[in-house]
Design a protein around this motif. Sequence first.
Motif, PDB file in Angstrom:
ATOM      1  N   GLU A   1     -39.816 -42.758  -1.149  1.00 52.94           N
ATOM      2  CA  GLU A   1     -38.591 -42.671  -0.361  1.00 52.94           C
ATOM      3  C   GLU A   1     -38.553 -43.819   0.632  1.00 52.94           C
ATOM      4  OE1 GLU A   1     -39.059 -38.844   1.496  1.00 52.94           O
ATOM      5  OE2 GLU A   1     -37.854 -37.869  -0.054  1.00 52.94           O
ATOM      6  N   ASN A   2     -37.365 -44.211   1.004  1.00 52.33           N
ATOM      7  CA  ASN A   2     -37.223 -45.205   2.066  1.00 52.33           C
ATOM      8  C   ASN A   2     -37.549 -44.554   3.399  1.00 52.33           C
ATOM      9  OD1 ASN A   2     -36.474 -47.230   0.306  1.00 52.33           O
ATOM     10  ND2 ASN A   2     -34.291 -46.778   0.500  1.00 52.33           N
ATOM     11  N   TYR A   3     -37.925 -45.366   4.363  1.00 51.93           N
ATOM     12  CA  TYR A   3     -38.365 -44.885   5.671  1.00 51.93           C
ATOM     13  C   TYR A   3     -37.351 -43.944   6.315  1.00 51.93           C
ATOM     14  CZ  TYR A   3     -39.941 -44.989  10.512  1.00 51.93           C
ATOM     15  OH  TYR A   3     -40.345 -44.635  11.766  1.00 51.93           O
ATOM     16  N   LYS A   4     -36.083 -44.327   6.270  1.00 52.64           N
ATOM     17  CA  LYS A   4     -35.041 -43.502   6.895  1.00 52.64           C
ATOM     18  C   LYS A   4     -34.355 -42.567   5.898  1.00 52.64           C
ATOM     19  CE  LYS A   4     -34.133 -46.663  10.662  1.00 52.64           C
ATOM     20  NZ  LYS A   4     -33.160 -47.501  11.368  1.00 52.64           N
ATOM     21  N   ARG A   5     -34.868 -42.527   4.686  1.00 54.49           N
ATOM     22  CA  ARG A   5     -34.309 -41.687   3.608  1.00 54.49           C
ATOM     23  C   ARG A   5     -32.830 -41.980   3.352  1.00 54.49           C
ATOM     24  NH1 ARG A   5     -37.820 -37.197   5.788  1.00 54.49           N
ATOM     25  NH2 ARG A   5     -39.578 -37.186   4.355  1.00 54.49           N
ATOM     26  N   LYS A   6     -32.468 -43.239   3.524  1.00 47.21           N
ATOM     27  CA  LYS A   6     -31.113 -43.696   3.208  1.00 47.21           C
ATOM     28  C   LYS A   6     -31.216 -44.730   2.099  1.00 47.21           C
ATOM     29  CE  LYS A   6     -29.149 -42.856   7.750  1.00 47.21           C
ATOM     30  NZ  LYS A   6     -28.506 -43.414   8.939  1.00 47.21           N
TER      31      LYS A   6
END
Length: 197
Positions: free
Chosen positions: A102-107
């Motif tokens: 997942e990306n760090y900011k989940r975006k």
Amino acid sequence: TTIDQNLQAIAEKSVRRRINTDGAKVKVSQGAAVALDMRGAVLAMVGGKSYIRSQFNRAVRAKRQPGSSFKPFVYLTALDGGLTPDTVRVDEPVRIGDWEPENYKRKYLGRVTLKKALALSLNTVAAKLAVEVGPENVITTAHRLGINSELVANASIALGTSEVTLLEMTAAFAPLANGGAAVVPYVVSRIITRDGK
């Protein structure tokens, strides 16, 4: 030696200050720092907060996961394989076997260039790219640039899950700044005998 005394003093002070300020919050009691020039000369090296408390040199001997700082090796492998900074890949949720990076900011941003994906440190694109170019090829690139530690050939290598030393990582970044020449870190610049030889 190659050590710059002023830079060394700054590095020692910086490590101490950072540990004193943030160490308790992140449960860290020691730290390390390395500064090299583009030829591999060690300008400063700090192996820990206090040599009196611990003589273990974390800059040279401690192996840690480098995390996202390993991603440039994935992107360089892709460039070596014919992709360009403007090549487009899709930033989206992904499943690789049992792993779902997942990306760090989940975006997720959808279509992005490799240049933007690296600049924003997008985990999904880096992981998919590692699979695309082959984890073994990423390892070859990292070893070519100066990583000596054993690396595990899997997709998560893109997110820096294989352990390396700080000195290795610092040396492996030198070619990114010097036009592509791998360096061997060194600290002794010359040795002179008593009679001047």
